[in-house]
Design a protein around this motif. Sequence first.
Motif, PDB file in Angstrom:
ATOM      1  N   PHE A 239       0.821  -1.371  -0.125  1.00 31.62           N
ATOM      2  CA  PHE A 239      -0.050  -0.111   0.412  1.00 31.62           C
ATOM      3  C   PHE A 239       0.561   1.028  -0.390  1.00 31.62           C
ATOM      4  O   PHE A 239       1.568   1.192   1.195  1.00 31.62           O
ATOM      5  CB  PHE A 239      -1.156  -0.202   1.528  1.00 31.62           C
ATOM      6  N   GLU A 240       0.446   2.034  -0.874  1.00 34.90           N
ATOM      7  CA  GLU A 240       1.928   3.281  -1.626  1.00 34.90           C
ATOM      8  C   GLU A 240       1.000   3.955  -1.273  1.00 34.90           C
ATOM      9  O   GLU A 240      -0.222   4.378  -2.051  1.00 34.90           O
ATOM     10  CB  GLU A 240       2.637   2.553  -2.458  1.00 34.90           C
ATOM     11  N   GLY A 241       1.549   6.120  -0.849  1.00 30.94           N
ATOM     12  CA  GLY A 241       1.425   6.599  -1.023  1.00 30.94           C
ATOM     13  C   GLY A 241       2.105   7.723  -0.642  1.00 30.94           C
ATOM     14  O   GLY A 241       2.466   6.957   0.225  1.00 30.94           O
ATOM     15  N   GLU A 242       1.691   8.901  -0.595  1.00 29.84           N
ATOM     16  CA  GLU A 242       1.863  10.072   0.291  1.00 29.84           C
ATOM     17  C   GLU A 242       1.516  10.152   1.368  1.00 29.84           C
ATOM     18  O   GLU A 242      -0.638  10.403   1.358  1.00 29.84           O
ATOM     19  CB  GLU A 242       3.037  11.197  -0.582  1.00 29.84           C
ATOM     20  N   ARG A 243       1.148  10.379   2.358  1.00 27.49           N
ATOM     21  CA  ARG A 243       0.966  10.655   3.530  1.00 27.49           C
ATOM     22  C   ARG A 243      -0.336  12.167   3.422  1.00 27.49           C
ATOM     23  O   ARG A 243      -1.354  12.420   3.773  1.00 27.49           O
ATOM     24  CB  ARG A 243       1.280  10.831   5.088  1.00 27.49           C
ATOM     25  N   HIS A 244       0.642  13.734   2.489  1.00 26.09           N
ATOM     26  CA  HIS A 244       0.679  14.311   2.692  1.00 26.09           C
ATOM     27  C   HIS A 244      -0.675  14.358   0.791  1.00 26.09           C
ATOM     28  O   HIS A 244      -1.252  15.626   0.929  1.00 26.09           O
ATOM     29  CB  HIS A 244       1.509  15.367   2.359  1.00 26.09           C
ATOM     30  N   HIS A 245      -0.821  13.393   0.367  1.00 22.52           N
ATOM     31  CA  HIS A 245      -1.748  13.108  -0.457  1.00 22.52           C
ATOM     32  C   HIS A 245      -3.053  12.693  -0.065  1.00 22.52           C
ATOM     33  O   HIS A 245      -2.614  11.996   0.252  1.00 22.52           O
ATOM     34  CB  HIS A 245      -1.150  13.357  -2.115  1.00 22.52           C
ATOM     35  N   THR A 246      -3.752  13.079  -0.891  1.00 18.88           N
ATOM     36  CA  THR A 246      -4.762  11.886  -0.850  1.00 18.88           C
ATOM     37  C   THR A 246      -4.854   9.670  -1.265  1.00 18.88           C
ATOM     38  O   THR A 246      -5.931   9.405  -1.852  1.00 18.88           O
ATOM     39  CB  THR A 246      -6.260  12.801  -1.413  1.00 18.88           C
ATOM     40  N   TYR A 247      -4.077  10.290  -2.486  1.00 16.61           N
ATOM     41  CA  TYR A 247      -4.154   8.845  -3.647  1.00 16.61           C
ATOM     42  C   TYR A 247      -3.563   7.944  -3.107  1.00 16.61           C
ATOM     43  O   TYR A 247      -2.000   8.372  -2.622  1.00 16.61           O
ATOM     44  CB  TYR A 247      -4.137   9.794  -4.814  1.00 16.61           C
ATOM     45  N   ARG A 248      -3.864   7.243  -2.799  1.00 13.23           N
ATOM     46  CA  ARG A 248      -3.292   6.018  -2.585  1.00 13.23           C
ATOM     47  C   ARG A 248      -3.142   4.925  -3.890  1.00 13.23           C
ATOM     48  O   ARG A 248      -4.216   4.263  -4.392  1.00 13.23           O
ATOM     49  CB  ARG A 248      -3.960   5.111  -1.123  1.00 13.23           C
ATOM     50  N   GLY A 302       0.395  -4.097 -14.932  1.00  6.71           N
ATOM     51  CA  GLY A 302       0.042  -5.504 -14.823  1.00  6.71           C
ATOM     52  C   GLY A 302      -0.918  -6.185 -16.225  1.00  6.71           C
ATOM     53  O   GLY A 302      -0.899  -6.280 -17.405  1.00  6.71           O
ATOM     54  N   THR A 303      -2.446  -6.009 -15.821  1.00  5.42           N
ATOM     55  CA  THR A 303      -3.573  -6.115 -17.337  1.00  5.42           C
ATOM     56  C   THR A 303      -3.864  -5.298 -17.416  1.00  5.42           C
ATOM     57  O   THR A 303      -4.805  -4.745 -18.519  1.00  5.42           O
ATOM     58  CB  THR A 303      -4.103  -7.274 -16.788  1.00  5.42           C
ATOM     59  N   ARG A 304      -4.110  -4.007 -16.855  1.00  2.00           N
ATOM     60  CA  ARG A 304      -4.848  -2.532 -16.982  1.00  2.00           C
ATOM     61  C   ARG A 304      -3.646  -1.473 -17.789  1.00  2.00           C
ATOM     62  O   ARG A 304      -2.195  -1.195 -16.901  1.00  2.00           O
ATOM     63  CB  ARG A 304      -4.990  -1.640 -15.896  1.00  2.00           C
ATOM     64  N   PRO A 305      -3.864  -0.591 -19.344  1.00  2.00           N
ATOM     65  CA  PRO A 305      -2.864   0.394 -19.365  1.00  2.00           C
ATOM     66  C   PRO A 305      -3.402   1.429 -18.472  1.00  2.00           C
ATOM     67  O   PRO A 305      -4.498   1.949 -18.843  1.00  2.00           O
ATOM     68  CB  PRO A 305      -3.215   0.531 -21.199  1.00  2.00           C
ATOM     69  N   ILE A 306      -2.126   2.288 -18.183  1.00  2.00           N
ATOM     70  CA  ILE A 306      -2.846   3.727 -17.676  1.00  2.00           C
ATOM     71  C   ILE A 306      -2.146   4.583 -18.430  1.00  2.00           C
ATOM     72  O   ILE A 306      -0.740   4.846 -18.491  1.00  2.00           O
ATOM     73  CB  ILE A 306      -2.457   3.366 -15.971  1.00  2.00           C
ATOM     74  N   LEU A 307      -2.681   6.056 -18.449  1.00  2.00           N
ATOM     75  CA  LEU A 307      -1.936   6.597 -19.341  1.00  2.00           C
ATOM     76  C   LEU A 307      -0.916   8.038 -18.435  1.00  2.00           C
ATOM     77  O   LEU A 307      -1.763   8.486 -17.450  1.00  2.00           O
ATOM     78  CB  LEU A 307      -2.508   7.909 -20.368  1.00  2.00           C
ATOM     79  N   VAL A 308       0.558   7.900 -18.218  1.00  2.00           N
ATOM     80  CA  VAL A 308       0.570   9.407 -17.342  1.00  2.00           C
ATOM     81  C   VAL A 308       1.557   9.747 -18.095  1.00  2.00           C
ATOM     82  O   VAL A 308       1.614   9.955 -19.456  1.00  2.00           O
ATOM     83  CB  VAL A 308       1.576   8.184 -16.141  1.00  2.00           C
ATOM     84  N   VAL A 358       7.332  11.348 -12.764  1.00  2.00           N
ATOM     85  CA  VAL A 358       6.567  10.802 -13.433  1.00  2.00           C
ATOM     86  C   VAL A 358       5.340  11.345 -12.286  1.00  2.00           C
ATOM     87  O   VAL A 358       5.533  11.760 -11.358  1.00  2.00           O
ATOM     88  CB  VAL A 358       6.136   9.440 -13.085  1.00  2.00           C
ATOM     89  N   ALA A 359       4.441  12.311 -12.546  1.00  2.00           N
ATOM     90  CA  ALA A 359       2.885  12.913 -11.559  1.00  2.00           C
ATOM     91  C   ALA A 359       1.962  12.092 -11.198  1.00  2.00           C
ATOM     92  O   ALA A 359       1.633  10.987 -11.912  1.00  2.00           O
ATOM     93  CB  ALA A 359       2.277  14.254 -13.574  1.00  2.00           C
ATOM     94  N   GLY A 360       2.080  12.629 -10.783  1.00  2.00           N
ATOM     95  CA  GLY A 360       1.118  11.404  -9.899  1.00  2.00           C
ATOM     96  C   GLY A 360       1.233  10.869  -8.728  1.00  2.00           C
ATOM     97  O   GLY A 360       0.211   9.829  -8.158  1.00  2.00           O
ATOM     98  N   GLY A 361       2.425  10.146  -8.428  1.00  2.00           N
ATOM     99  CA  GLY A 361       3.235   9.541  -7.672  1.00  2.00           C
ATOM    100  C   GLY A 361       3.621   8.264  -7.987  1.00  2.00           C
ATOM    101  O   GLY A 361       3.663   6.792  -7.043  1.00  2.00           O
ATOM    102  N   VAL A 362       2.619   8.347  -9.508  1.00  2.00           N
ATOM    103  CA  VAL A 362       3.277   6.998  -9.545  1.00  2.00           C
ATOM    104  C   VAL A 362       4.551   6.281  -9.829  1.00  2.00           C
ATOM    105  O   VAL A 362       5.412   7.357 -10.738  1.00  2.00           O
ATOM    106  CB  VAL A 362       2.580   6.230 -11.136  1.00  2.00           C
ATOM    107  N   LYS A 363       4.775   4.808  -9.725  1.00  2.00           N
ATOM    108  CA  LYS A 363       6.510   4.111 -10.464  1.00  2.00           C
ATOM    109  C   LYS A 363       6.405   3.479 -11.457  1.00  2.00           C
ATOM    110  O   LYS A 363       5.436   2.698 -11.669  1.00  2.00           O
ATOM    111  CB  LYS A 363       6.792   3.542  -9.360  1.00  2.00           C
ATOM    112  N   LEU A 364       7.957   3.284 -12.489  1.00  2.00           N
ATOM    113  CA  LEU A 364       7.056   2.956 -13.732  1.00  2.00           C
ATOM    114  C   LEU A 364       8.296   2.263 -13.650  1.00  2.00           C
ATOM    115  O   LEU A 364       9.963   3.024 -13.567  1.00  2.00           O
ATOM    116  CB  LEU A 364       6.800   3.946 -14.854  1.00  2.00           C
ATOM    117  N   ASP A 365       8.547   1.316 -14.097  1.00  2.00           N
ATOM    118  CA  ASP A 365       9.555   0.311 -13.939  1.00  2.00           C
ATOM    119  C   ASP A 365       9.972  -0.020 -15.726  1.00  2.00           C
ATOM    120  O   ASP A 365      10.597  -1.247 -15.800  1.00  2.00           O
ATOM    121  CB  ASP A 365      10.297  -0.506 -13.153  1.00  2.00           C
TER     122      ASP A 365
END
Length: 457
Positions: A239-248, A302-308, A358-365
């Motif tokens: 479970f990842e995210g910044e405590r100062h942001h609302t998204y997890r 995973g199986t979902r495409p996400i635009l970032v 990467v905007a939004g806090g997502v990690k891309l690898d």
Amino acid sequence: MAKKKVKFMCRDCGYESPKWMGRCPGCGEWNTMDEEVEFVQKGPRGAFQHTETIQSKAMPISAIETVEEPRVETDLDELNRVLGGGIVPGSLVLIGGDPGIGKSTLLLQVSSLLANKKQRVLYISGEESIRQTKLRAERLGVKSDELFIYAETDLSKIHETINDVKPQFVIADSIQTIHHPEVTSAPGSVSQVRECTAELMRIAKTQNIAIFIVGHVTKDGQIAGPRLLEHMVDTVLYFEGERHHTYRILRSVKNRFGSTNEIAIFEMLQSGLKEVLNPSELFLRERSQGGAGSTVVASMEGTRPILVEIQALVTPSSFNYPKRMATGLDQNRVSLLMAVLEKRMGMLLQAQDAYIKVAGGVKLDEPAIDLAVLMSIVSSYRDASIGISDCFIGEVGLTGEVRRVSRIEQRVTEAAKLGFERAIIPSSNLGGWDYPAGIQVVGVETIKDAMQVAFGQ
């Protein structure tokens, strides 16, 4: 009379030694050997007995019958997808995350959803009293007669309560607070975490109970305790995210019953966690119009495409050694792409500081983000904006070629759904699939071709 025995155990890999060593011979890490004091009791075992395991015998593989694993779905579609379609009875799921990130909130909500489906749930709290858990449940609107709260850290009493309540699901929050009565070391130690997890696994398998355990993480972001802990369980979720942001972000890194690298995105509200059904729209909501150094990539999680959105800032350096900083990306990969630009395109980047995010806090690898990262660097270096409706997908080789990527149709379809008008992809990905309506698909073979398409020169 009990005999005292002292040994040293590595908290990362579980290596045991009769004496302390600065460096663990098992994993090679420094300062990970902790002292463990145990008392060897001669004679009969104590009152707490291990769960009896099911006797089995060796069978030829052709004679083994297989059935699809039954699953229990929650009302959180995001969680169901990360788990591979739902919760498998008899599975052991480990959830790790930073303190205060929302692990307990998520599991209490899941407990409520399961209890509303007439599934009996036992929530074991080792860190809060039952009144504290009740206050949090009231804030989340959790109320059901099928949800039982039990505040205890003794594993023998927890085992007795499971036998009395007979739940279908058990939540243990957290594994570091539970202690085994026959292990004399302190709660949270390597021995305690290993033995408690092993006993919970036996309970899950023999009684067909799905058990969720919460694990604390170290300052490096890894789950605290022996590395063996992640190998013992069926599923590992972070479970990842910044405590100062609302998204997890709930990320699956191991799953014996589904695919790995799946993510689920939630928004933390006063009333609890709310699932985000369209994360691509979320990540692109605040994108600047016509700003230099900004590109969009369709990444597969995973199986979902996400635009970032990938942002780059390249500025002249005032130091002898220019800075290279990356957030959400591998910094070594960014340095490699900048070296390709210097060698193949003749750009003098050795005197430039580069900051990539990467905007939004997502990690891309994944390799498919290479072309978007490279184009954002070029855009910032030239101070030339890229079309707001362009999307870049492709892996970049060391000779400057753009190589094919997997699942190109899903990526381009996701870009078309969000209104992008042009997708720049590898030429080797052009054939063999139907292009979605409303988007122009452009194939490129080298980074020079991509730059001509993006900047018209």
